[in-house]
Scaffold this motif. Sequence first.
Motif, mmCIF file in Angstrom:
data_model
loop_
_atom_site.group_PDB
_atom_site.id
_atom_site.type_symbol
_atom_site.label_atom_id
_atom_site.label_comp_id
_atom_site.label_asym_id
_atom_site.label_seq_id
_atom_site.Cartn_x
_atom_site.Cartn_y
_atom_site.Cartn_z
ATOM 1 N N PHE A 159 -5.856 6.480 -8.270
ATOM 2 C CA PHE A 159 -7.285 7.059 -7.780
ATOM 3 C C PHE A 159 -6.874 8.334 -6.910
ATOM 4 C CE2 PHE A 159 -7.314 2.475 -8.744
ATOM 5 C CZ PHE A 159 -8.659 2.450 -9.243
ATOM 6 N N VAL A 160 -7.677 9.164 -6.968
ATOM 7 C CA VAL A 160 -7.618 10.501 -6.518
ATOM 8 C C VAL A 160 -8.752 10.888 -5.882
ATOM 9 C CG1 VAL A 160 -6.756 12.816 -6.875
ATOM 10 C CG2 VAL A 160 -6.248 10.901 -8.425
ATOM 11 N N CYS A 161 -8.737 11.663 -4.469
ATOM 12 C CA CYS A 161 -9.495 12.316 -3.939
ATOM 13 C C CYS A 161 -8.882 13.781 -3.736
ATOM 14 C CB CYS A 161 -9.928 11.773 -2.576
ATOM 15 S SG CYS A 161 -11.012 10.600 -2.644
ATOM 16 N N PHE A 162 -9.710 14.727 -4.183
ATOM 17 C CA PHE A 162 -9.213 16.161 -3.974
ATOM 18 C C PHE A 162 -10.378 17.174 -3.636
ATOM 19 C CE2 PHE A 162 -10.541 16.070 -8.350
ATOM 20 C CZ PHE A 162 -11.089 17.510 -8.712
ATOM 21 N N TRP A 163 -9.750 18.169 -2.932
ATOM 22 C CA TRP A 163 -10.667 19.131 -2.376
ATOM 23 C C TRP A 163 -10.102 20.600 -2.535
ATOM 24 C CZ3 TRP A 163 -9.200 15.153 0.253
ATOM 25 C CH2 TRP A 163 -9.866 14.127 0.744
ATOM 26 N N HIS A 164 -10.710 21.414 -2.941
ATOM 27 C CA HIS A 164 -10.582 23.045 -2.964
ATOM 28 C C HIS A 164 -11.294 23.992 -2.162
ATOM 29 C CE1 HIS A 164 -10.017 26.672 -5.961
ATOM 30 N NE2 HIS A 164 -9.665 27.084 -4.727
ATOM 31 N N MET A 165 -10.634 24.297 -1.016
ATOM 32 C CA MET A 165 -11.434 24.807 -0.252
ATOM 33 C C MET A 165 -11.097 26.553 -0.351
ATOM 34 S SD MET A 165 -13.061 22.470 1.603
ATOM 35 C CE MET A 165 -13.371 23.358 3.138
ATOM 36 N N ARG A 214 -11.684 10.634 -8.520
ATOM 37 C CA ARG A 214 -11.292 10.355 -9.807
ATOM 38 C C ARG A 214 -10.543 9.005 -10.033
ATOM 39 N NH1 ARG A 214 -14.668 14.158 -10.296
ATOM 40 N NH2 ARG A 214 -14.207 15.908 -11.107
ATOM 41 N N ARG A 215 -10.562 8.308 -11.043
ATOM 42 C CA ARG A 215 -9.791 7.436 -11.526
ATOM 43 C C ARG A 215 -9.064 7.865 -12.680
ATOM 44 N NH1 ARG A 215 -10.293 2.836 -15.245
ATOM 45 N NH2 ARG A 215 -8.805 1.465 -15.043
ATOM 46 N N MET A 216 -7.612 8.114 -12.590
ATOM 47 C CA MET A 216 -6.827 8.709 -13.715
ATOM 48 C C MET A 216 -6.239 7.369 -14.445
ATOM 49 S SD MET A 216 -7.984 11.986 -13.372
ATOM 50 C CE MET A 216 -6.933 13.029 -14.159
ATOM 51 N N ILE A 217 -5.825 7.586 -15.487
ATOM 52 C CA ILE A 217 -5.166 6.543 -16.238
ATOM 53 C C ILE A 217 -4.070 7.431 -17.213
ATOM 54 C CG2 ILE A 217 -5.296 4.549 -17.824
ATOM 55 C CD1 ILE A 217 -8.135 4.461 -17.147
ATOM 56 N N TYR A 218 -2.930 6.725 -17.244
ATOM 57 C CA TYR A 218 -1.630 7.062 -18.265
ATOM 58 C C TYR A 218 -1.211 6.013 -18.786
ATOM 59 C CZ TYR A 218 2.337 9.963 -19.391
ATOM 60 O OH TYR A 218 3.470 10.542 -20.010
ATOM 61 N N LYS A 219 -1.550 6.290 -20.264
ATOM 62 C CA LYS A 219 -1.524 5.220 -21.164
ATOM 63 C C LYS A 219 -0.112 5.386 -22.230
ATOM 64 C CE LYS A 219 -6.570 4.563 -21.506
ATOM 65 N NZ LYS A 219 -7.748 4.657 -22.631
ATOM 66 N N LYS A 279 0.837 -1.227 -0.184
ATOM 67 C CA LYS A 279 -0.194 -0.012 -0.044
ATOM 68 C C LYS A 279 0.946 1.252 -0.117
ATOM 69 C CE LYS A 279 -3.539 -2.257 2.976
ATOM 70 N NZ LYS A 279 -4.130 -2.248 4.278
ATOM 71 N N SER A 280 0.527 2.267 -0.708
ATOM 72 C CA SER A 280 1.190 3.588 -0.554
ATOM 73 C C SER A 280 0.240 4.549 -1.301
ATOM 74 C CB SER A 280 2.257 3.496 -1.501
ATOM 75 O OG SER A 280 2.072 3.452 -2.799
ATOM 76 N N PHE A 281 0.530 5.901 -0.697
ATOM 77 C CA PHE A 281 -0.488 7.018 -1.076
ATOM 78 C C PHE A 281 0.474 8.132 -0.915
ATOM 79 C CE2 PHE A 281 -1.332 6.284 3.228
ATOM 80 C CZ PHE A 281 -1.642 7.695 3.878
ATOM 81 N N VAL A 282 -0.038 9.427 -1.467
ATOM 82 C CA VAL A 282 0.552 10.579 -1.335
ATOM 83 C C VAL A 282 -0.538 11.560 -1.156
ATOM 84 C CG1 VAL A 282 1.590 12.585 -2.862
ATOM 85 C CG2 VAL A 282 2.102 9.960 -3.373
ATOM 86 N N SER A 299 -2.169 4.126 -5.889
ATOM 87 C CA SER A 299 -2.493 3.237 -6.946
ATOM 88 C C SER A 299 -3.400 2.128 -6.518
ATOM 89 C CB SER A 299 -1.140 2.531 -7.073
ATOM 90 O OG SER A 299 -0.645 2.168 -6.244
ATOM 91 N N GLN A 300 -3.931 2.411 -5.312
ATOM 92 C CA GLN A 300 -4.817 1.425 -4.616
ATOM 93 C C GLN A 300 -6.198 2.477 -4.720
ATOM 94 O OE1 GLN A 300 -1.838 1.459 -2.633
ATOM 95 N NE2 GLN A 300 -1.286 -0.282 -3.898
ATOM 96 N N ASP A 301 -7.194 2.066 -4.715
ATOM 97 C CA ASP A 301 -8.772 2.650 -4.789
ATOM 98 C C ASP A 301 -8.694 3.298 -3.420
ATOM 99 O OD1 ASP A 301 -11.207 3.644 -5.223
ATOM 100 O OD2 ASP A 301 -11.921 1.968 -6.130
ATOM 101 N N ILE A 302 -9.001 4.384 -3.356
ATOM 102 C CA ILE A 302 -9.071 5.173 -2.225
ATOM 103 C C ILE A 302 -10.325 4.606 -1.330
ATOM 104 C CG2 ILE A 302 -9.365 7.463 -0.727
ATOM 105 C CD1 ILE A 302 -7.613 8.390 -3.103
ATOM 106 N N LEU A 303 -11.368 4.087 -2.126
ATOM 107 C CA LEU A 303 -12.639 3.827 -1.420
ATOM 108 C C LEU A 303 -12.409 2.510 -0.559
ATOM 109 C CD1 LEU A 303 -15.249 4.457 -4.164
ATOM 110 C CD2 LEU A 303 -14.512 5.827 -2.354
ATOM 111 N N THR A 304 -11.245 1.668 -1.074
ATOM 112 C CA THR A 304 -10.781 0.817 -0.118
ATOM 113 C C THR A 304 -9.929 1.152 1.017
ATOM 114 O OG1 THR A 304 -11.198 -1.027 -2.013
ATOM 115 C CG2 THR A 304 -9.889 -1.770 -0.255
ATOM 116 N N LEU A 305 -8.702 1.893 0.485
ATOM 117 C CA LEU A 305 -7.892 2.195 1.403
ATOM 118 C C LEU A 305 -8.135 2.989 2.777
ATOM 119 C CD1 LEU A 305 -4.550 2.314 1.501
ATOM 120 C CD2 LEU A 305 -4.859 4.530 0.306
ATOM 121 N N LYS A 306 -9.624 3.557 2.515
ATOM 122 C CA LYS A 306 -9.900 4.386 3.659
ATOM 123 C C LYS A 306 -10.276 3.474 4.940
ATOM 124 C CE LYS A 306 -14.887 4.103 1.869
ATOM 125 N NZ LYS A 306 -15.953 5.073 1.933
ATOM 126 N N GLU A 307 -10.302 2.223 4.750
ATOM 127 C CA GLU A 307 -10.698 1.386 5.842
ATOM 128 C C GLU A 307 -9.330 1.010 6.600
ATOM 129 O OE1 GLU A 307 -13.724 0.919 6.478
ATOM 130 O OE2 GLU A 307 -14.189 1.724 4.693
#
Length: 243
Positions: A160-166, A146-151, A87-90, A211-219
């Motif tokens: 997989f990305v979650c973002f906020w602009h406050m 978002r699910r972003m793909i680099y081809k 697992k990893s995330f930024v 690279s992991q789905d954040i909807l799963t990583l959040k657990e």
Amino acid sequence: MLRYINIFVGLVVAIAIYFLFFAYSTQPKSAPKATDHLKKVIPASLDGWTSKDIPLGPNEEAVRAAEKILGSNEYFNKEYTSSDGTKSFVVYIAYWEAGKANGRVVTDHTPDKCWILNGWENDKSKARSDVVLKVDDMKLIPAFYRRMIYKNFSTPVERFVCFWHMMDGERYDYGDSATFFNAFSFEYLKNVLLSTFRGAPEQYFIRVDSSQDILTLKEDKEFQKIIKALGKLILEDKGEAKK
């Protein structure tokens, strides 16, 4: 065509008058933050995980150029990796104090614009604007997901990305569009006008990607420490009415 232009101009004028006479009295609510407040709130490490700071460029000159373009008062950019490497995330955060940058400048750094300009594709079928990360009795303001793909590699890469602009303590709403380029929302026009009338508000741009789905990583229990920290920083949803 002229008819549509006149309608658009009339709409802009009407909205401008509304904000000038009814909304302009609302002044920015945020006081300047202490130096390095991001590093004081976001954990430098997680139990059983390694972490490392990520520079904004491959060398010192590139970092200086990126900082100049970003124009923020402070930024945080760190990668966390579990001990087994599965697992990893930024976590990336940029902070602008009031008067530093208008909303349009900050939107240039969203994945919907910046990442796409750099070759990524947005999987619009997965795009959401209502993902809520929570832990215990704390939940965050809904994230853009978002699910972003680099081809451009032999094997496509996905993030997989979650973002906020406050802006001044409230989420900037990009509308329902799956990409910034298709969005010209009432919220966008409102913030342009308010920034013109009262000056740019305090702003945060916060992004968590993996690279992991954040909807799963959040657990994950360690990831939940990041959720708590982001809530403490600015993102906790306290049940107040959001625009």
